[in-house]
Every structure is written in C-alpha cells, then in structure tokens.
Design a protein around this motif. Structure first.
Motif, PDB file in Angstrom:
ATOM      1  N   ARG A 109      36.036  -5.734  77.444  1.00 55.85           N
ATOM      2  CA  ARG A 109      37.335  -5.823  78.312  1.00 55.85           C
ATOM      3  C   ARG A 109      37.662  -7.491  78.616  1.00 55.85           C
ATOM      4  O   ARG A 109      38.834  -7.544  79.189  1.00 55.85           O
ATOM      5  CB  ARG A 109      37.118  -5.159  79.534  1.00 55.85           C
TER       6      ARG A 109
ATOM      7  N   ALA B 229      51.366  -2.733  86.058  1.00 52.04           N
ATOM      8  CA  ALA B 229      51.479  -1.312  86.244  1.00 52.04           C
ATOM      9  C   ALA B 229      52.699  -0.806  85.322  1.00 52.04           C
ATOM     10  O   ALA B 229      52.628   0.068  84.776  1.00 52.04           O
ATOM     11  CB  ALA B 229      51.381  -0.593  87.330  1.00 52.04           C
TER      12      ALA B 229
ATOM     13  N   THR C 200      33.822  -6.691  88.294  1.00 54.35           N
ATOM     14  CA  THR C 200      34.630  -5.589  88.319  1.00 54.35           C
ATOM     15  C   THR C 200      33.775  -4.357  87.589  1.00 54.35           C
ATOM     16  O   THR C 200      34.283  -3.183  87.674  1.00 54.35           O
ATOM     17  CB  THR C 200      35.468  -5.955  86.902  1.00 54.35           C
TER      18      THR C 200
ATOM     19  N   ARG D 242      42.932  -3.028  86.490  1.00 53.99           N
ATOM     20  CA  ARG D 242      43.273  -1.722  86.341  1.00 53.99           C
ATOM     21  C   ARG D 242      44.369  -1.451  85.430  1.00 53.99           C
ATOM     22  O   ARG D 242      44.735  -0.263  85.172  1.00 53.99           O
ATOM     23  CB  ARG D 242      43.780  -1.133  87.762  1.00 53.99           C
ATOM     24  N   ASN D 243      45.187  -2.332  85.257  1.00 57.74           N
ATOM     25  CA  ASN D 243      46.311  -2.118  84.403  1.00 57.74           C
ATOM     26  C   ASN D 243      46.573  -2.886  82.952  1.00 57.74           C
ATOM     27  O   ASN D 243      47.586  -2.840  82.340  1.00 57.74           O
ATOM     28  CB  ASN D 243      47.595  -2.799  85.434  1.00 57.74           C
TER      29      ASN D 243
ATOM     30  N   LEU E 240      33.195  -3.876  84.577  1.00 52.85           N
ATOM     31  CA  LEU E 240      33.802  -3.778  83.225  1.00 52.85           C
ATOM     32  C   LEU E 240      32.564  -4.134  82.119  1.00 52.85           C
ATOM     33  O   LEU E 240      31.890  -4.951  82.448  1.00 52.85           O
ATOM     34  CB  LEU E 240      35.174  -4.277  83.251  1.00 52.85           C
TER      35      LEU E 240
ATOM     36  N   SER F 138      49.941  -6.990  90.519  1.00 50.12           N
ATOM     37  CA  SER F 138      49.593  -5.408  90.043  1.00 50.12           C
ATOM     38  C   SER F 138      50.571  -4.623  89.500  1.00 50.12           C
ATOM     39  O   SER F 138      50.580  -3.784  88.601  1.00 50.12           O
ATOM     40  CB  SER F 138      48.450  -4.921  90.873  1.00 50.12           C
TER      41      SER F 138
ATOM     42  N   ARG G  88      52.352  -1.432  81.766  1.00 55.78           N
ATOM     43  CA  ARG G  88      51.579  -0.438  80.871  1.00 55.78           C
ATOM     44  C   ARG G  88      52.477   0.714  80.565  1.00 55.78           C
ATOM     45  O   ARG G  88      52.338   1.338  79.426  1.00 55.78           O
ATOM     46  CB  ARG G  88      50.542  -0.267  81.585  1.00 55.78           C
TER      47      ARG G  88
ATOM     48  N   LYS H  50      40.022  -7.323  90.208  1.00 60.06           N
ATOM     49  CA  LYS H  50      39.836  -5.583  90.084  1.00 60.06           C
ATOM     50  C   LYS H  50      41.140  -5.160  89.965  1.00 60.06           C
ATOM     51  O   LYS H  50      41.215  -4.247  89.063  1.00 60.06           O
ATOM     52  CB  LYS H  50      38.929  -5.211  91.484  1.00 60.06           C
ATOM     53  N   GLU H  51      42.246  -5.545  90.630  1.00 61.20           N
ATOM     54  CA  GLU H  51      43.607  -5.099  90.703  1.00 61.20           C
ATOM     55  C   GLU H  51      44.023  -5.418  89.228  1.00 61.20           C
ATOM     56  O   GLU H  51      44.707  -4.444  88.553  1.00 61.20           O
ATOM     57  CB  GLU H  51      44.444  -5.510  91.559  1.00 61.20           C
TER      58      GLU H  51
END
Length: 454
Positions: free
Chosen positions: A364, A276, A358, A315-316, A360, A272, A279, A311-312
């Motif tokens: 996605r 990150a 998630t 996020r990114n 989402l 993750s 991104r 889930k992690e």
C-alpha cells in the motif's frame, strides 16, 4: 394460454432482453485471479458504473449495476476493463501483477522533445516502467485543454504545453508505460487569485502567499474540492492509470485565516473528506488513487499541522506516497541526525514505521525517492550510489514500486536496475486492459489453490 400467463411470459422476455443490453442494470459474478499463478485475489476492486465491490477471500464477486464496462484492479496489480457483452456467467478474470517504477516529468518536461525522449530512452534501457506527469502544477496551471468550465474561466489552461493528451497517453501505453496524473490540489495561485473568496488569508485579511510567492486555496471550501475533482475526473477519462494528489494539505505557516477554525480535528476532516469525495467521484473510471505526503507525517503522532493523518489518509486512497527525500528530513530521524549520509536507512525505516502505525501491508506504499542534489546538509550530489540505496530500501521493504523526483527532469541510468524484460503486466507487455488472458492463466482457467495473501 390465459392473459395472465401471456403477461408473465412477456415480462420474463423483457427482463431477459434488458439483461443483455449493455449499459442497462444487470448482475455479474465471477472470480478475480493472479494472471501469473491463477491464485484468487482477495480484496480486488470490481466496478460497474458507479457501483464498486470487493472480492472475497476466494476472489469471488457479485455486482449489480449499470454500465458497459466491468473494471478490475487490485493492490500490486494492473487494471483491466472488460466490455460486459464479452462476459460469461461466473467467469474467471485474471489481473497481471505490476509495480510502478517511475520518473517524474513536469508539464514542460513531457512537452520538451529532448527531455521526453531522454526519459523514454532511459525507460527502454532500465527497469523503469512508469511516468508521473503534471496535469495541474504548483501554480495551478493545467497542462492541456479540458472540458472543466472553471479551468477556462480562471486562466489555468491559458498556456497549455500538451496539445493532444490522449495521443500522448496512448503512445505511452503502447510502449508498455504506466501513466500517473499528478494533480496539485490546494497550492493554486491561479485559482486563489481568480476567486479571492476561496483563498487562504493573513491575519490582516490579505491573500497569503508562501515563500515562493504562490497563493493557496482554502481546503475547507467545497468549491475548491469540486474544481480539483472535475480535473481529476477529466484526467481519468483521458486514460491515466492513476490519479495522484499532491499538496493535498494545509500550508505549514502559522497564523493563517481559513473559512473554518484552524484546529487539528478540522484540518484532518477537510483533507480526509476531500480524498473520500475523490474516491467516490472516480469510481466509474476504475483508476488507482494515491496521495503524496510529508515524510515526517510517518513519524509524527499529530497531523504535522497540515491535516495529514497517516491512518485517515490510508482509509481513502489505494497508495500512500511519502516523500522520503533524505534532504527533506532536516531534523533527521531517530538514530540518524544526518539523513543524507544514510539514504537507505531513511527510506527503509520510514516505510517500516508507516507499516507499523497503519497495519497496512507493504504494497500500500509507494515512496518518492531523491534524484536531485542535497539542499539541506552540505549540497552533496545524489547520484548512482544514493539512488541505488533508496531503491534497494523500497524493494526490500516490499513497496508497490517507487518514484524518482527531479524537478529539472534530468535523469541518468546511474543507480537504476537494468532491464528485467518484464513490462507492465510482469511478462513484457501492457496490463490486461481488454480482459485477455496471459500465457499462464487465461480467462476461465483457474487452479484450485488457496487465496493469495494481501
């Protein structure tokens, strides 16, 4: 006029000039809308240099920063880039709906005239509208010359297959094709052997190699991160619409030695953390970011031993791309012990499980689908019926398109939807890169309607 007032007027004039100079710090505001309906798009990304903001529920944004181009993109849409000198105050800016339907082409496949022309011909005849091209493959080879110093040093671009990457991308864009850069991250034989201190090791201290004889780099090593981020930034600068990371994970073998303790918490933090960092690094390029994940990551509650936590990951990245090949589910899924007999159910139920876990929206997710012969349950061919079943599952779910994988780059029209007449912008053309409005919703034309749900 007093000296104080003269100084005040001079400062005001200078500020006004700086406001108008492209690339200087400035503030811009406006509304991002759907080019087809003129409805506001909440949550759209607006970028200016290294600054990024998201639009409100009403599609509104305000951004302050330095840069010559305002970038726009949103889930389920194309991307747009507008020179700041062309912007008006509080302008209405349209984004065209777009969902990629892609074929995979290796660095050799896209360079081979027969394979490339066959793929482009198929795109012209069916509802396909995108390609995924190897930029860095499983062995660590980079398909074309870049300005990344380490890529020249470690021999990754010693044998390039794509001579003129920008010409290729421009030609694909002119044909209305969305172009995705596939970058294999931690499975990298060339870098691991060139930098042994960055390689995954066996318990005895030797460089570990997988069943294909390929060495991997250590996902904890930040220099490995930087190398792959440099390659990604170069690809984004060359004009790719999306950066897709593959093998963004730890190897699944047991007993390996890394530079940090091999715990689930550490593995998840490394993967993750890399995404990150990606991104953040790619903000100035206004590109979409996606990651390929194991199909079983959707079903498992742990990190599947490879650092991929659903889930992690979400996020990114903009899009999660699970590899939902029925042949890859060697243990089946609940209710379907032999997945190759039920390709539609495998794809659909896996996507529903991912959505459930998630929270989402369906847009996605963009799955990889199987377009190759089964290798785990008897070797049956995957042809028209199986491909059509998988596509139907992805489209019924509402995914952001789908991608077909065949490592040999050999595809046919069997099972593919016929040409719909819609291109990258949903209206038969290329996404709105220059900010020009469509025939339905042009710049500064917006209906007074409720925002589009995401």
């Amino acid at each position: 006029m007093g000296s104080y007032q003269k100084s005040k007027n001079l400062c005001a004039s200078l500020l006004a000039i700086l406001w108008l100079i492209p690339g200087s710090a400035a503030a811009y505001s406006g509304t991002v809308v759907d080019a087809s309906t003129c409805k506001p798009i909440p949550g759209a990304f607006v970028t200016l240099g290294n600054t990024v903001v998201r639009t409100s529920q009403e599609g509104r944004f305000q951004i302050d920063g330095e840069g010559t181009v305002l970038g726009l993109r949103a889930y389920g849409y194309g991307r747009s880039e507008i020179p700041v000198g062309d912007l008006k105050d509080n302008e209405t800016l349209p984004l065209a709906p777009f969902r990629p339907r892609a074929l995979y082409l290796s660095a050799y496949g896209v360079a081979n005239m027969r394979l490339r022309e066959s793929a482009l011909d198929l795109i012209g005849k069916t509802d396909l509208n995108a390609v995924v091209i190897d930029v860095k493959n499983e062995r660590g080879r980079i398909a074309y010359q870049t300005d990344v110093p380490l890529a020249a040093e470690d021999g990754a671009q010693k044998n390039v297959t794509i001579k003129h990457i920008r010409r290729l991308i421009d030609a694909l864009h002119k044909a209305g094709i969305y172009v995705i850069a596939r970058i294999v991250v931690f499975k990298d034989n060339i870098l691991a052997l060139a930098k042994p201190g960055w390689a995954v090791r066996t318990a005895s201290g030797a460089i570990w190699k997988d069943r294909e004889g390929i060495a991997w780099t250590d996902p904890f090593v930040k220099q490995v991160w930087d190398y792959n981020l440099d390659i990604a930034a170069a690809a984004a600068g060359d004009g790719f619409d999306e950066i897709q990371f593959d093998y963004v994970r730890f190897p699944e073998a047991k007993g390996l030695i890394f530079s940090e303790p091999n715990t689930e918490k550490n593995r998840i933090a490394a993967i993750s953390g890399f995404l990150a960092a990606a991104r953040k690094r790619l903000v100035p390029y206004n590109v979409f970011l996606s990651a390929d994940i194991f199909g079983y990551v959707i079903w498992n509650r742990n990190d599947t031993g490879i650092g991929q936590s659903l889930k992690e990951l979400a996020r990114n990245v903009d899009y999660l791309s699970p590899m939902l090949y029925p042949s890859g589910f060697q243990y089946g899924i609940p209710g379907y012990p032999n997945p190759v007999r039920h390709p539609r159910q495998v794809v659909y139920l896996s996507l529903r499980k991912a959505e459930e876990r998630t929270g989402l929206p369906a847009v996605r997710f963009r799955p990889w689908l199987q377009a190759f012969r089964d290798y785990a349950f008897g070797g049956q061919p995957f042809e028209g019926a199986e491909i059509a079943a998988q596509i139907d599952a992805a489209q019924t779910f509402g995914a952001d398109g789908w991608m077909l994988w065949n490592s040999r780059n050999v595809y046919t029209s069997a099972g593919l939807p016929p040409k719909s007449g819609k291109g990258m912008d949903g209206h038969g053309g290329v996404p709105n890169r220059g900010g020009v409005g469509t025939e339905i919703c042009s710049r500064n034309v917006v209906e007074d309607v409720a925002p589009r749900a995401q």
